[in-house]
Design a protein around this motif. Structure first.
Motif, PDB file in Angstrom:
ATOM      1  N   GLN A 129       0.638  -1.331  -0.198  1.00  0.00           N
ATOM      2  CA  GLN A 129      -0.191   0.045   0.089  1.00  0.00           C
ATOM      3  C   GLN A 129       0.829   1.342   0.079  1.00  0.00           C
ATOM      4  O   GLN A 129       0.679   2.235  -0.666  1.00  0.00           O
ATOM      5  N   VAL A 130       2.122   1.067   0.860  1.00  0.00           N
ATOM      6  CA  VAL A 130       2.803   2.394   0.873  1.00  0.00           C
ATOM      7  C   VAL A 130       3.487   2.581  -0.549  1.00  0.00           C
ATOM      8  O   VAL A 130       3.558   3.517  -0.877  1.00  0.00           O
ATOM      9  N   HIS A 171      -7.704   6.266   0.161  1.00  0.00           N
ATOM     10  CA  HIS A 171      -7.468   4.682   0.057  1.00  0.00           C
ATOM     11  C   HIS A 171      -5.995   4.166   0.203  1.00  0.00           C
ATOM     12  O   HIS A 171      -5.691   3.055   0.316  1.00  0.00           O
ATOM     13  N   PHE A 172      -5.205   5.116   0.157  1.00  0.00           N
ATOM     14  CA  PHE A 172      -3.621   4.836   0.136  1.00  0.00           C
ATOM     15  C   PHE A 172      -3.100   4.805   1.636  1.00  0.00           C
ATOM     16  O   PHE A 172      -1.963   4.591   2.013  1.00  0.00           O
ATOM     17  N   GLY A 173      -4.177   5.307   2.618  1.00  0.00           N
ATOM     18  CA  GLY A 173      -3.737   5.314   4.103  1.00  0.00           C
ATOM     19  C   GLY A 173      -3.208   6.896   4.219  1.00  0.00           C
ATOM     20  O   GLY A 173      -3.611   7.710   3.633  1.00  0.00           O
ATOM     21  N   SER A 174      -2.737   6.955   5.444  1.00  0.00           N
ATOM     22  CA  SER A 174      -2.164   8.244   5.822  1.00  0.00           C
ATOM     23  C   SER A 174      -0.823   8.824   4.859  1.00  0.00           C
ATOM     24  O   SER A 174       0.130   7.980   4.581  1.00  0.00           O
ATOM     25  N   ALA A 194       3.362   7.329   4.357  1.00  0.00           N
ATOM     26  CA  ALA A 194       3.916   6.924   3.148  1.00  0.00           C
ATOM     27  C   ALA A 194       5.021   7.726   2.826  1.00  0.00           C
ATOM     28  O   ALA A 194       6.247   7.423   2.552  1.00  0.00           O
ATOM     29  N   HIS A 195       4.930   8.990   3.500  1.00  0.00           N
ATOM     30  CA  HIS A 195       5.988  10.011   2.911  1.00  0.00           C
ATOM     31  C   HIS A 195       7.480   9.615   4.117  1.00  0.00           C
ATOM     32  O   HIS A 195       8.359   9.768   3.787  1.00  0.00           O
ATOM     33  N   ASN A 196       6.895   9.457   5.191  1.00  0.00           N
ATOM     34  CA  ASN A 196       7.929   9.146   6.345  1.00  0.00           C
ATOM     35  C   ASN A 196       8.884   7.780   5.947  1.00  0.00           C
ATOM     36  O   ASN A 196      10.066   7.698   6.235  1.00  0.00           O
ATOM     37  N   ARG A 197       8.030   6.814   5.654  1.00  0.00           N
ATOM     38  CA  ARG A 197       8.567   5.593   5.041  1.00  0.00           C
ATOM     39  C   ARG A 197       9.494   5.904   3.883  1.00  0.00           C
ATOM     40  O   ARG A 197      10.768   5.135   3.864  1.00  0.00           O
ATOM     41  N   LEU A 198       9.070   6.557   2.922  1.00  0.00           N
ATOM     42  CA  LEU A 198      10.040   6.906   1.782  1.00  0.00           C
ATOM     43  C   LEU A 198      11.558   7.517   2.344  1.00  0.00           C
ATOM     44  O   LEU A 198      12.405   7.233   1.885  1.00  0.00           O
TER      45      LEU A 198
END
Length: 155
Positions: free
Chosen positions: A29-30, A50-53, A57-61
């Motif tokens: 999803q991320v 629908h992609f979540g928070s 996603a930004h922090n994981r990238l």
């Protein structure tokens, strides 16, 4: 993202159980959120729900870029594609010319002492500084001189 694409990307990704805190949400999803953001160019805050928070996603990238995971995934995908013959290597050379102003190549002014930064005073401030230095010279050993000698002489 198709199941075939996910099967290629998943192995080099880190475990979903981090060292501290709770479990991460699904990597798939991320990665879909990251791909959507890069493909559309939308700001992170405008990601569809629908992609979540978007923060996750930004922090994981950012985290994957900092710890080298992103580079590891990219290298693994390149190696797989090259081994299967899916890559056609094309080398492109950019011949862009960047021009500088004609005075950009000059070094420091001739009067500036070595090792010191050049004066960054504007015209008005430099006139004031010159006038003050005249005042100091005029009040030297000869005593005080009239104010008319402090002003700028016309030539």
């Amino acid at each position: 993202m198709t199941d075939d694409q996910w099967a290629r990307i998943e192995p080099p990704l880190p475990d979903r159980t981090p060292r501290r805190g709770g479990r991460w949400r699904d990597h798939r999803q991320v990665i879909d959120a990251i791909a959507f953001q890069y493909r559309t160019g939308t700001p992170w805050m405008d990601l569809p729900e629908h992609f979540g928070s978007w923060k996750g996603a930004h922090n994981r990238l950012r985290m994957w870029a900092a710890d080298g995971t992103r580079a590891k995934v990219f290298t693994a995908l390149l190696a797989q594609a090259d081994a299967e013959g899916d890559l056609d290597w094309v080398v492109a050379v950019d011949s862009t010319i960047v021009r500088a102003h004609q005075l950009a190549g000059r070094g420091p002014s001739k009067g500036a002492p070595a090792g010191e930064p050049p004066d960054a005073l504007g015209r008005a401030q430099s006139r004031i500084v010159r006038a003050m230095s005249r005042v100091r010279r005029c009040q030297g050993s000869r005593g005080s001189r009239p104010v008319s000698s402090w002003t700028r002489r016309r030539r």
